[in-house]
Design a protein around this motif. Structure first.
Motif, short mmCIF file in Angstrom:
data_model
loop_
_atom_site.label_atom_id
_atom_site.label_comp_id
_atom_site.label_asym_id
_atom_site.label_seq_id
_atom_site.Cartn_x
_atom_site.Cartn_y
_atom_site.Cartn_z
N UNK A 1 48.39 47.86 28.66
CA UNK A 1 49.60 48.65 28.34
C UNK A 1 50.42 48.90 29.61
N UNK A 2 50.60 47.83 30.38
CA UNK A 2 51.28 47.96 31.68
C UNK A 2 52.80 47.92 31.57
N UNK B 1 44.76 47.48 39.60
CA UNK B 1 43.46 48.02 39.19
C UNK B 1 42.64 46.98 38.43
N UNK B 2 43.30 46.25 37.55
CA UNK B 2 42.61 45.20 36.79
C UNK B 2 42.17 44.06 37.71
N UNK C 1 39.68 37.00 37.45
CA UNK C 1 40.97 36.79 36.80
C UNK C 1 42.14 37.28 37.65
N UNK C 2 41.87 37.55 38.94
CA UNK C 2 42.86 38.21 39.81
C UNK C 2 44.25 37.56 39.75
N UNK C 3 44.30 36.24 39.84
CA UNK C 3 45.59 35.55 39.88
C UNK C 3 46.32 35.57 38.54
N UNK D 1 48.96 39.27 37.05
CA UNK D 1 50.43 39.38 37.12
C UNK D 1 51.13 38.54 36.05
N UNK D 2 50.56 37.37 35.76
CA UNK D 2 51.14 36.50 34.72
C UNK D 2 51.00 37.16 33.36
#
Length: 201
Positions: free
Chosen positions: A47-48, A109-110, A117-119, A122-123
């Motif tokens: 919910x960003x 945070x995620x 799944x860091x990269x 943002x996508x």
């Protein structure tokens, strides 16, 4: 099979010739935006995506003062000044604007919680705000209102944050301008859909 979803999608266009003479109440617009953001999907239920609904004098200020003045600080050629002023006035003539944001703190945070799944976060975050945006746009079309999507970020980000006390971790992603349609936008040429959608069985 005839779907209302598709019929509404057909109505959605980038309508630029808009005015303030809408037949929809502020309450209905606010409820629609709240519902879209409440029920739109997001990766990991993050919910960003966030929104600021800008109406009335504040909408006029956004385009007549805040954005126009920012652009005039950059644009120097006389012909461009006229062009930019006319464009900002056309946005001001509309009824309101939905400012669409992504909460960077949630994304970071995620990334920390799920480094594998860091990269992608943002996508996925951008995809979430994109889905919410098109859902609002389609809802405006169903209400009989026109809309167009603008991207004057990051030029206006800091001034917007100060004007409406927006957290710095909310990063502006788009501005959905809406109002009564004065002149319907012309249909745009479409590529043969068979060249864009492939079926395999």
């Amino acid at each position: 099979m005839k779907l209302n979803t598709i019929e509404n999608l057909k109505k959605r266009k980038s309508n630029y010739n808009l005015n303030k003479d809408i037949k929809v109440s502020d309450e209905d617009i606010i409820k629609m935006v709240e519902d879209v953001f409440l029920y739109s999907p997001s990766a990991f239920n993050s919910q960003s995506h966030k929104a600021i609904i800008v109406l009335g004098d504040e909408h006029d200020y956004l385009w007549e003062d805040l954005t126009l003045n920012t652009l005039l600080e950059i644009v120097k050629k006389e012909e461009k000044i006229k062009e930019v002023t006319e464009k900002m006035n056309s946005f001001k003539n509309a009824y309101g604007t939905i400012l669409i944001f992504e909460d960077e703190d949630i994304v970071k945070s995620l990334q920390e919680q799920f480094p594998i799944f860091k990269d992608n976060f943002p996508i996925w975050s951008e995809q979430g705000s994109g889905m919410a945006t098109i859902e609002m746009w389609n809802a405006f079309a169903e209400m009989g209102l026109g809309a167009n999507l603008q991207h004057y970020n990051p030029l206006i980000d800091e001034k917007i944050q100060k004007r409406w006390d927006i957290p710095k971790n909310w990063v502006l992603r788009g501005q959905l301008i809406f109002g009564e349609i004065v002149e319907e936008a012309k249909a745009k040429e479409k590529i043969d859909i068979k060249k864009r959608v492939k079926v395999v069985k």
